[in-house]
Design a protein around this motif. Structure first.
Motif, mmCIF file in Angstrom:
data_model
loop_
_atom_site.group_PDB
_atom_site.id
_atom_site.type_symbol
_atom_site.label_atom_id
_atom_site.label_comp_id
_atom_site.label_asym_id
_atom_site.label_seq_id
_atom_site.Cartn_x
_atom_site.Cartn_y
_atom_site.Cartn_z
ATOM 1 N N ALA A 1 -32.585 156.811 -53.993
ATOM 2 C CA ALA A 1 -31.487 156.653 -53.021
ATOM 3 C C ALA A 1 -31.208 157.933 -52.246
ATOM 4 C CB ALA A 1 -30.231 156.187 -53.753
ATOM 5 N N LYS A 2 -31.484 159.077 -52.851
ATOM 6 C CA LYS A 2 -31.165 160.331 -52.142
ATOM 7 C C LYS A 2 -32.025 160.506 -50.887
ATOM 8 C CE LYS A 2 -34.190 163.372 -54.734
ATOM 9 N NZ LYS A 2 -34.404 164.255 -55.796
ATOM 10 N N LEU A 3 -33.099 159.724 -50.760
ATOM 11 C CA LEU A 3 -33.927 159.804 -49.555
ATOM 12 C C LEU A 3 -33.449 158.831 -48.476
ATOM 13 C CD1 LEU A 3 -37.440 160.027 -51.251
ATOM 14 C CD2 LEU A 3 -36.007 161.901 -50.447
ATOM 15 N N GLY A 4 -32.411 158.064 -48.761
ATOM 16 C CA GLY A 4 -31.814 157.227 -47.718
ATOM 17 C C GLY A 4 -31.720 155.754 -48.040
ATOM 18 N N SER A 5 -32.687 155.226 -48.797
ATOM 19 C CA SER A 5 -32.665 153.775 -49.060
ATOM 20 C C SER A 5 -31.906 153.530 -50.354
ATOM 21 C CB SER A 5 -34.085 153.238 -49.235
ATOM 22 O OG SER A 5 -34.938 153.848 -48.334
ATOM 23 N N ASP A 6 -30.708 153.007 -50.220
ATOM 24 C CA ASP A 6 -29.887 152.841 -51.428
ATOM 25 C C ASP A 6 -29.578 151.385 -51.734
ATOM 26 O OD1 ASP A 6 -28.171 152.247 -49.412
ATOM 27 O OD2 ASP A 6 -26.810 153.932 -49.756
ATOM 28 N N GLY A 7 -30.119 150.484 -50.939
ATOM 29 C CA GLY A 7 -29.894 149.059 -51.202
ATOM 30 C C GLY A 7 -28.478 148.588 -50.903
ATOM 31 N N ALA A 8 -27.668 149.464 -50.269
ATOM 32 C CA ALA A 8 -26.272 149.083 -49.998
ATOM 33 C C ALA A 8 -26.190 147.957 -48.966
ATOM 34 C CB ALA A 8 -25.482 150.308 -49.509
ATOM 35 N N TRP A 9 -27.314 147.689 -48.292
ATOM 36 C CA TRP A 9 -27.330 146.635 -47.289
ATOM 37 C C TRP A 9 -27.289 145.249 -47.923
ATOM 38 C CZ3 TRP A 9 -31.396 143.594 -48.441
ATOM 39 C CH2 TRP A 9 -32.471 144.179 -49.119
ATOM 40 N N LEU A 10 -27.679 145.156 -49.186
ATOM 41 C CA LEU A 10 -27.871 143.833 -49.788
ATOM 42 C C LEU A 10 -26.594 142.966 -49.750
ATOM 43 C CD1 LEU A 10 -30.433 142.956 -52.325
ATOM 44 C CD2 LEU A 10 -28.150 142.124 -52.795
ATOM 45 N N PRO A 11 -25.455 143.505 -50.230
ATOM 46 C CA PRO A 11 -24.248 142.657 -50.143
ATOM 47 C C PRO A 11 -23.828 142.364 -48.705
ATOM 48 C CG PRO A 11 -23.746 144.849 -51.063
ATOM 49 C CD PRO A 11 -25.235 144.736 -50.988
ATOM 50 N N LEU A 12 -24.131 143.293 -47.781
ATOM 51 C CA LEU A 12 -23.752 143.054 -46.378
ATOM 52 C C LEU A 12 -24.457 141.805 -45.836
ATOM 53 C CD1 LEU A 12 -23.929 146.714 -44.963
ATOM 54 C CD2 LEU A 12 -21.888 145.424 -45.649
ATOM 55 N N LEU A 13 -25.716 141.652 -46.231
ATOM 56 C CA LEU A 13 -26.456 140.471 -45.760
ATOM 57 C C LEU A 13 -26.058 139.226 -46.549
ATOM 58 C CD1 LEU A 13 -30.047 141.811 -45.013
ATOM 59 C CD2 LEU A 13 -28.137 141.490 -43.470
ATOM 60 N N GLU A 14 -25.846 139.439 -47.829
ATOM 61 C CA GLU A 14 -25.462 138.305 -48.681
ATOM 62 C C GLU A 14 -24.170 137.669 -48.168
ATOM 63 O OE1 GLU A 14 -25.224 139.548 -52.741
ATOM 64 O OE2 GLU A 14 -26.257 137.735 -53.410
ATOM 65 N N GLN A 15 -23.206 138.553 -47.769
ATOM 66 C CA GLN A 15 -21.925 138.037 -47.253
ATOM 67 C C GLN A 15 -22.109 137.182 -45.998
ATOM 68 O OE1 GLN A 15 -19.819 141.707 -46.594
ATOM 69 N NE2 GLN A 15 -19.820 142.113 -48.813
ATOM 70 N N ARG A 16 -23.217 137.439 -45.264
ATOM 71 C CA ARG A 16 -23.465 136.681 -44.038
ATOM 72 C C ARG A 16 -24.332 135.455 -44.299
ATOM 73 N NH1 ARG A 16 -21.083 139.250 -39.277
ATOM 74 N NH2 ARG A 16 -22.588 137.951 -38.180
ATOM 75 N N GLY A 17 -24.490 135.107 -45.559
ATOM 76 C CA GLY A 17 -25.232 133.886 -45.886
ATOM 77 C C GLY A 17 -26.735 134.061 -45.906
ATOM 78 N N VAL A 18 -27.207 135.314 -45.954
ATOM 79 C CA VAL A 18 -28.660 135.548 -45.991
ATOM 80 C C VAL A 18 -29.130 135.447 -47.445
ATOM 81 C CG1 VAL A 18 -30.509 137.190 -45.467
ATOM 82 C CG2 VAL A 18 -28.477 137.063 -43.992
ATOM 83 N N ALA A 19 -30.223 134.712 -47.663
ATOM 84 C CA ALA A 19 -30.750 134.551 -49.031
ATOM 85 C C ALA A 19 -31.453 135.840 -49.463
ATOM 86 C CB ALA A 19 -31.728 133.385 -49.071
ATOM 87 N N VAL A 20 -30.938 136.439 -50.512
ATOM 88 C CA VAL A 20 -31.523 137.698 -51.011
ATOM 89 C C VAL A 20 -31.768 137.588 -52.517
ATOM 90 C CG1 VAL A 20 -30.580 139.313 -49.290
ATOM 91 C CG2 VAL A 20 -29.191 138.665 -51.262
#
Ligand SMILES: Cc1cc2nc3c(=O)[nH]c(=O)nc-3n(C[C@H](O)[C@H](O)[C@H](O)COP(=O)(O)OP(=O)(O)OC[C@H]3O[C@@H](n4cnc5c(N)ncnc54)[C@H](O)[C@@H]3O)c2cc1C
Length: 410
Positions: free
Chosen positions: A175-194
């Motif tokens: 995560a310290k290089l930038g990719s922390d997976g914090a996007w996952l709930p943001l997409l999930e909240q919009r109905g995206v299947a993850v």
């Protein structure tokens, strides 16, 4: 072929400046789109640069069928992406950027210099020249009510309206290089299947004894054959304070992780003496040992010592140790119980992410028209060997082409 079309002067926002996002930026700028690329970090391609520390295994030279098989259950989804931009196209693309590649003895493909920085530098230069605008320290935080992208920046929140969006936010490791997976709930909240992010190409915890841990942590075990669920591979791994790490283990990590998830642990079998047939091993161990200790007997007859002896002592009971048949059986198939995969942050890559079932052929999220996805944030996994970067480049390109096609029709 990148479709040529009239420049449409509508800005496309790419969020994430790893290999996938940069490739989407290239395709889009070549296709006439105005491109703004946003990244949370002060600079792009940090994980790519880290991959360069290991020599930058860009891709693999094995035949395409074998290559495609590396994507396992996602072979069908990845195959069309690689058909458009596969290992050979990737090597040609690197050559165009002034970076020649070579095929190593294992078939892995590396830049001649075995570094990522020259390639990234030349690529960023070309992208800037093509008009791609980079916006660093812009952390994407979802959408506002009007559908604009929300970014946290050093100058406060910025809102961006875009003609289309490519999300290339990476997985959840390092995560310290930038990719922390914090996007996952943001997409999930919009109905995206993850699918939940899980460690891939990872090490595992083993309940070492205090004695073994103190004496052998940091030591390589080689050569060794590891066997699990019908897979047998020769290679090497490293003993860590808490378990095992390394190429051989990464190569088997997906089925091991899945087994631990479903059964609570997984038992890997190690052949500590590859090349030795069991009967010969038994015969050597059965030789009279005279006044020698059992350890020096095993070392002189079979050549096992150090960490391999330590592993034997971890797994074989004191009663079985002097029995040549039982000891030989343990040397050829030493059971090693793995308790848990190491945490996602330590893994080389992530499994899970945005499911292909919710995407169209151009990698647009059906639930979010105009929003495309690429790279490791998609729900696929592959072993190390260049398959990860190849998949990221190919999906970045596919998403870029998907945006161009979508813009042409809207
Ligand atoms: C130690 C190590 C060695 C590796 N070596 C190899 C190798 O030799 N060969 C190989 O094929 N693969 C290798 N990999 C894997 C490979 O580097 C990754 O699979 C690849 O970088 C993923 O590309 P990506 O573009 O999908 O994501 P990333 O490269 O992770 O880029 C994602 C970008 O998105 C940005 N971002 C994330 N969230 C946000 C947000 N909310 N807002 C704005 N920006 C955001 C990040 O800052 C980052 O720049 C290695 C990985 C590691 C950790």
């Amino acid at each position: 072929m990148i479709p040529t079309q009239q420049p449409h002067h509508r800005a496309v926002a790419i969020v994430g400046g790893g290999p996938a996002g940069l490739m989407a930026a290239e395709v889009l700028s070549r296709g006439g789109a105005r491109v703004d690329l946003y990244d949370a970090m002060p600079s792009t391609g940090r994980k790519f640069l880290l991959a360069g520390k290991g020599g930058l295994n860009l891709t693999h030279a094995e035949p395409l069928e074998a290559f495609l098989a590396r994507y396992g259950t996602r072979r069908a989804e990845i195959a069309p992406l690689l058909k458009e931009f596969g290992p050979d196209a990737l090597r040609e693309w690197a050559r165009e950027l002034g970076v020649e590649t070579f095929v190593g003895s294992s078939g892995r493909v590396f830049p001649l210099e075995k570094k990522a920085a020259p390639l990234l530098r030349a690529w960023l230069h070309r992208l800037r020249q093509a008009g791609v605008k980079f916006h660093m320290r812009h952390r994407w935080q979802g959408w506002d009510d009007s559908g604009a992208l929300r970014f946290a920046t050093p100058h406060g929140e910025q809102r961006v309206e875009a003609a289309a969006v490519v999300l290339a936010l990476g997985g959840g490791s390092w995560a310290k290089l930038g990719s922390d997976g914090a996007w996952l709930p943001l997409l999930e909240q919009r109905g995206v299947a993850v699918a939940k992010l899980r460690p891939a190409n990872c090490g595992f915890d083993v309940g070492w004894s205090e004695h073994f841990r103190t004496h052998f942590a940091g030591q390589p075990v080689k050569p060794v054959v590891a066997a699990f669920a019908g897979i047998r591979k020769q290679g090497e791994f490293v003993v860590t304070a808490g378990g095992i790490e390394g190429g051989l283990i990464y190569a088997m990590s997906a089925p091991l992780r899945d087994e631990i998830e479903s059964r609570g642990s997984a038992t890997l079998h190690l052949d500590l003496a590859p090349g030795w047939e069991l009967p010969r091993l038994i015969a050597e161990l059965a030789h009279p040992r005279g006044s020698r200790s059992l350890s020096s007997h095993i070392q002189s007859r079979v050549g096992l010592k150090g960490v391999k002896m330590g592993l034997l002592r971890e797994a074989v009971t004191a009663a079985d140790f002097p029995d040549p048949a039982r000891l030989a059986a343990a040397i050829k198939a030493l059971p090693l119980r793995l308790l848990a995969p190491r945490p996602l942050d330590e893994a080389i890559s992530s499994a899970g992410g945005v499911k292909f079932e919710g995407l169209d052929q151009g990698l647009m999220i059906r639930a979010l028209p105009g929003v495309f996805c690429a790279g490791e944030m998609l729900d696929w996994e592959a072993p190390t060997g260049g398959y990860l970067l190849t998949g990221c480049f190919a999906s970045g390109r596919a998403a870029g082409l998907g945006v161009l096609a979508w813009l042409a029709n809207t």
